[in-house]
Each structure stands twice: as C-alpha cells, then as structure tokens.
Write a protein that holds these residues in place. Structure first.
Motif, PDB file in Angstrom:
ATOM      1  N   ILE A  38      29.960  31.781   8.789  1.00 18.68           N
ATOM      2  CA  ILE A  38      30.679  31.452   7.538  1.00 18.68           C
ATOM      3  C   ILE A  38      29.999  30.494   6.879  1.00 18.68           C
ATOM      4  CG2 ILE A  38      32.854  32.772   8.390  1.00 18.68           C
ATOM      5  CD1 ILE A  38      34.123  29.772   8.345  1.00 18.68           C
ATOM      6  N   ALA A  39      29.075  29.618   7.559  1.00 19.09           N
ATOM      7  CA  ALA A  39      28.522  28.707   6.701  1.00 19.09           C
ATOM      8  C   ALA A  39      27.515  27.965   7.329  1.00 19.09           C
ATOM      9  CB  ALA A  39      29.527  27.471   6.378  1.00 19.09           C
ATOM     10  N   ALA A  40      26.349  27.747   6.867  1.00 18.90           N
ATOM     11  CA  ALA A  40      25.070  27.077   7.330  1.00 18.90           C
ATOM     12  C   ALA A  40      24.253  26.276   6.609  1.00 18.90           C
ATOM     13  CB  ALA A  40      24.296  28.462   8.002  1.00 18.90           C
ATOM     14  N   VAL A  41      23.592  25.237   7.253  1.00 18.92           N
ATOM     15  CA  VAL A  41      22.878  24.354   6.581  1.00 18.92           C
ATOM     16  C   VAL A  41      21.399  24.360   7.490  1.00 18.92           C
ATOM     17  CG1 VAL A  41      22.257  21.930   6.031  1.00 18.92           C
ATOM     18  CG2 VAL A  41      24.582  22.853   5.871  1.00 18.92           C
ATOM     19  N   VAL A  42      20.366  24.549   6.846  1.00 17.93           N
ATOM     20  CA  VAL A  42      19.051  24.622   7.201  1.00 17.93           C
ATOM     21  C   VAL A  42      18.409  23.184   6.860  1.00 17.93           C
ATOM     22  CG1 VAL A  42      16.723  25.716   7.477  1.00 17.93           C
ATOM     23  CG2 VAL A  42      18.886  26.931   7.185  1.00 17.93           C
ATOM     24  N   SER A  43      17.985  22.272   7.721  1.00 20.96           N
ATOM     25  CA  SER A  43      17.267  21.111   7.583  1.00 20.96           C
ATOM     26  C   SER A  43      15.831  21.083   8.407  1.00 20.96           C
ATOM     27  CB  SER A  43      18.162  19.946   8.229  1.00 20.96           C
ATOM     28  OG  SER A  43      19.424  20.171   7.594  1.00 20.96           O
ATOM     29  N   PHE A  44      15.025  20.149   7.873  1.00 15.87           N
ATOM     30  CA  PHE A  44      13.721  19.812   8.307  1.00 15.87           C
ATOM     31  C   PHE A  44      13.779  18.576   8.737  1.00 15.87           C
ATOM     32  CE2 PHE A  44      12.096  23.412   5.114  1.00 15.87           C
ATOM     33  CZ  PHE A  44      12.312  24.368   6.135  1.00 15.87           C
ATOM     34  N   ARG A  45      13.471  18.238  10.047  1.00 19.08           N
ATOM     35  CA  ARG A  45      13.155  16.790  10.357  1.00 19.08           C
ATOM     36  C   ARG A  45      11.547  16.604  10.533  1.00 19.08           C
ATOM     37  NH1 ARG A  45      11.190  13.949  14.023  1.00 19.08           N
ATOM     38  NH2 ARG A  45      10.640  16.092  15.417  1.00 19.08           N
ATOM     39  N   ASP A  46      11.192  15.364   9.743  1.00 21.56           N
ATOM     40  CA  ASP A  46       9.794  15.181   9.792  1.00 21.56           C
ATOM     41  C   ASP A  46       9.544  13.602   9.983  1.00 21.56           C
ATOM     42  OD1 ASP A  46       6.947  15.161   9.535  1.00 21.56           O
ATOM     43  OD2 ASP A  46       7.000  16.310   7.571  1.00 21.56           O
ATOM     44  N   GLY A  47       9.448  13.110  11.193  1.00 23.18           N
ATOM     45  CA  GLY A  47       9.222  11.576  11.213  1.00 23.18           C
ATOM     46  C   GLY A  47      10.604  11.201  11.068  1.00 23.18           C
ATOM     47  N   PRO A  48      10.810  10.195  10.670  1.00 23.77           N
ATOM     48  CA  PRO A  48      12.151   9.485  10.364  1.00 23.77           C
ATOM     49  C   PRO A  48      12.969   9.785   9.329  1.00 23.77           C
ATOM     50  CG  PRO A  48      10.483   8.010   9.282  1.00 23.77           C
ATOM     51  CD  PRO A  48       9.925   9.326   9.913  1.00 23.77           C
ATOM     52  N   ARG A  49      12.625  11.124   8.786  1.00 20.40           N
ATOM     53  CA  ARG A  49      13.451  11.783   7.754  1.00 20.40           C
ATOM     54  C   ARG A  49      13.980  13.149   7.690  1.00 20.40           C
ATOM     55  NH1 ARG A  49      10.434   9.363   2.187  1.00 20.40           N
ATOM     56  NH2 ARG A  49      11.309   7.072   2.394  1.00 20.40           N
ATOM     57  N   ALA A  50      14.983  13.626   7.728  1.00 16.95           N
ATOM     58  CA  ALA A  50      15.210  14.967   7.484  1.00 16.95           C
ATOM     59  C   ALA A  50      15.477  15.465   6.064  1.00 16.95           C
ATOM     60  CB  ALA A  50      16.400  15.141   8.335  1.00 16.95           C
ATOM     61  N   PHE A  51      15.438  16.534   5.918  1.00 15.25           N
ATOM     62  CA  PHE A  51      15.657  17.283   4.349  1.00 15.25           C
ATOM     63  C   PHE A  51      16.524  18.479   4.526  1.00 15.25           C
ATOM     64  CE2 PHE A  51      11.497  15.211   5.062  1.00 15.25           C
ATOM     65  CZ  PHE A  51      11.364  14.377   3.858  1.00 15.25           C
ATOM     66  N   ALA A  52      17.471  18.253   3.859  1.00 16.35           N
ATOM     67  CA  ALA A  52      18.684  19.290   3.918  1.00 16.35           C
ATOM     68  C   ALA A  52      17.900  20.543   2.891  1.00 16.35           C
ATOM     69  CB  ALA A  52      19.949  19.003   3.380  1.00 16.35           C
TER      70      ALA A  52
END
Length: 400
Positions: free
Chosen positions: A285-299
């Motif tokens: 019913i809900a989802a968030v896709v994030s990318f982790r790259d080094g010390p940061r993630a990106f929503a």
C-alpha cells in the motif's frame, strides 16, 4: 513561444586558448564520448563513481547508461577526464544542449525529473585539476557558456568548480536557488523524533495504529536483490494512482519502465538499492525507493495506495524508510531530491541544503553571457509563477 536561440558566441577571431588562464595539469587527458565509447570505460567509470568527492547515483553507469539507452531522445554526450598514466577516470558528467529559460539555448550538465542532481563525479585527490579539465573540455566542445543545474551550492564539488573556473579566468554565477530537505543520519530514529512535539509523535503513532486495524500490516526494509524484486510492486502502485491517470508514472511509458527496471536491477547488484514498503494483508500500500551511494542516500521515488489516503500511508512509509536509514551504519545523510514544490518530507525533515544552477562563462563576452542567462532564467521563472497563479485563480473560480 519564443524561438530556441543560442547565446551570442565570442568574436570568431578570438583565440579559444585565451579561456584558460593557467596551463592545465599535463597528466590529465580530456575525453568527449558517445554512449558506446563510454561503455568501453565502464570499469574506470565505476571506480570513479564509487570513490567520488561527492556521490551522485544518477551519474553512475548503472543508472545513466540505461537512461540514455531507453529514455532519453535528446543527444547527450559524456564528458570525462582521465589520467594519462594508468587510464583511471578523474571526472565525468553527461552534457547536452537545452534552453536555459524561455529563449536562450546553452550546454547543460544533463539533469531531468528522474535525476534531479547534477553533481559531476570528481576524484578526491585532484578535484580542482579535474574540474579545470572538465570545464575546458565542455567549453571547447560545446561553447563558452555552461549551465550546471541542481548543484549543491555549499558542497565540495561546487567549491572545486568555482575554484577551477577562477583559475581558468572564467566568470561564475548562480541562479534558480532553493532549499530542499535533507536528513542527517546521526544517532537514532528515536533521538531525531525526540525534538518533535509530543502531539506530532502521538499523531504518527495513531496513524500507524489505524492502519494496523485494517488488517495484517507489515513494514519491509529491503536491500539488494530483494528490493529489486519488490520494485515491480512500486511500479504497479505508482501507475494505479494519479501519476498513472496523468500518464507520468514510470510504467505509463514502456521506455521509461524499461530504463527504470534495468537501472534498479544494476544498482541493486552494486549494493546501492533500498526499498521500504508497507504491506496490508500481503498487498503493498506504500513504498519508497532509495539509492545509497557512499555516505549518502537519495530518496528517489515514493508511491502509496490513494484508497488509504486518510490514514497517511505516505507519511508512514517515509517513517519506515527513516528507520532503515538510521539503521544503516554507512550513511551520514539522506537527500530528499525534493524540488521547489511542497513535498511530503517538508515537515518530517527539519534540515535544509541550498541547491541551484551554476553558470560558468568564458570568452570576451562572459559578463554579457551571464547577464543574458540570468535574465532568461528569471523571465522563465516569472512566467511560470504567473501561470501557476492563473491556474489557482481558475480553480477557485470553478468552485464558486
């Protein structure tokens, strides 16, 4: 609509070498590559992306190559710089040409709605020298003005670009600035939420309880291959909502869907993919896709079942994603990737980072180019704000 024009070029008799004040580091070699040529540099490209001064998952080959193959109709080249000895890459950014605002056309570091971050990849040990070569290459190949949108203006890469431009005798300006939410990942989720009012914390807990009353509710924190498999759930959920109705969902366009599936699969194989979801009675019913790259993630993307909107599933799944971020030992910060429009994370994430467009101009008319670029972008922004205001007036008029 104004015609697509090109910013005035310098005097044809002007020597292009006059754009560079100091001599550049001779151990670095510039490259201006097609898609096929860039694919041949894949190992060096991946090594640069994994150790860049500031991470940018959208300029990683796992994301950029599928996007250019499947989803981008414009001509985009890849500018890079490598070491003459050893062949390792020290800088990389995709470049294309588009309008700055209403009329003027200029070379751009290529960003788009699926990649709202324009930070070039720079090697930490020679960032300024690599940036000098990259700027010089862009100007020699594409023209004396370069726009770098979606830059983190207080970041180390932006500082390196400014310093490089200064060394080359180029003019630097910035425009289209805005603040976007970021989440520092320090301590625990409980510690972060402790600064919120008790009323807000109770409201979040109440929303979760109300969802649980509807059936068997599960929060999944997925990474890697498991997250890639669950990505199809996200695509279906996004297409079932207002984005599907407007045709802007990833799955609404088969080329965009193909790019997204391949990019997500490759980022998962590189250990960069995170997906958080809420499942009610075995249905997402809900989802968030994030990318982790080094010390940061990106929503990167969020979607939720609009039939449950009264229970705020978007807020609940973002809270679940925040738990995942705080439990990830390697993370120091999460970028919301939110633009200027109000977003769901505005009230959840208190901290802000300054973003905008860097403009770098060379040649004898560099000041005039910067002034023209600023004016064109400002006129476009004014027209866009006016159009939004008119739409709001028309909506109110229809309701009366």
């Amino acid at each position: 609509m104004a015609s697509d024009q090109t910013l005035p070029d310098e005097d044809p008799s002007e020597d292009p070498s006059s754009l560079a004040a100091p001599s550049l580091v001779s151990s670095l070699e510039p490259l201006f590559m097609t898609l096929l040529e860039a694919e041949a540099e894949l190992p060096a490209w991946q090594a640069l992306a994994s150790h860049a001064l500031e991470p940018n998952p959208f300029f990683r080959p796992e994301f950029l190559l599928p996007y250019l193959r499947f989803a981008e109709p414009a001509v985009v080249s890849i500018a890079a710089v490598r070491r003459r000895s050893g062949g390792g890459l020290v800088a990389l950014a995709p470049l294309g040409r588009r309008t700055l605002g209403l009329a003027w056309s200029a070379p751009h570091v290529w960003t788009h709605p699926y990649a709202p971050l324009g930070t070039p990849l720079l090697a930490p040990d020679c960032a300024e020298a690599a940036a000098m070569k990259l700027l010089r290459l862009a100007q020699m190949q594409m023209g004396p003005l370069l726009a770098l949108p979606e830059q983190r203006l207080e970041g180390t890469v932006a500082d390196a670009l400014r310093s490089a431009a200064c060394e080359l005798g180029l003019k630097v300006g910035q425009t289209a600035t805005y603040l976007r939410p970021v989440l520092p990942v320090e301590g625990s989720m409980e510690h972060y939420l402790a600064d919120f009012s008790s009323q807000r914390r109770r409201g979040y807990a109440k929303g979760y309880r109300r969802l649980k009353e509807l059936g068997h509710l599960v929060r999944d924190h997925l990474r890697g291959a498991h997250a890639a498999v669950a990505f199809d759930d996200f695509l279906a959920l996004e297409e079932a909502g207002w984005k599907g109705e407007s045709g802007s969902a990833l799955a609404s366009n088969p080329h965009h869907a193909a790019f997204a599936r391949e990019a997500v699969g490759q980022l998962a194989a590189s250990g960069c993919l995170m997906l958080d979801r809420l499942r009610l009675d075995d249905r997402t019913i809900a989802a968030v896709v994030s990318f982790r790259d080094g010390p940061r993630a990106f929503a990167w993307k969020i979607a939720f079942d609009e039939a449950h909107a009264r229970y705020s599933p978007g807020v609940q799944v973002m809270l679940a994603a925040m738990e995942n971020y705080f439990h990830h030992e390697a993370l120091a910060e999460v970028d919301s990737l939110a633009g200027r429009a109000p977003s769901l994370v505005d009230s959840l994430w208190r901290e802000r980072a300054s973003f905008g467009t860097l403009l770098i101009a060379g040649g004898g008319f560099s000041a005039a180019r910067l002034a023209s670029a600023h004016g064109d972008i400002a006129t476009h922004d004014m027209a866009r704000r006016g159009a939004k205001g008119m739409k709001a007036v028309l909506r109110r008029f229809r309701k009366t």
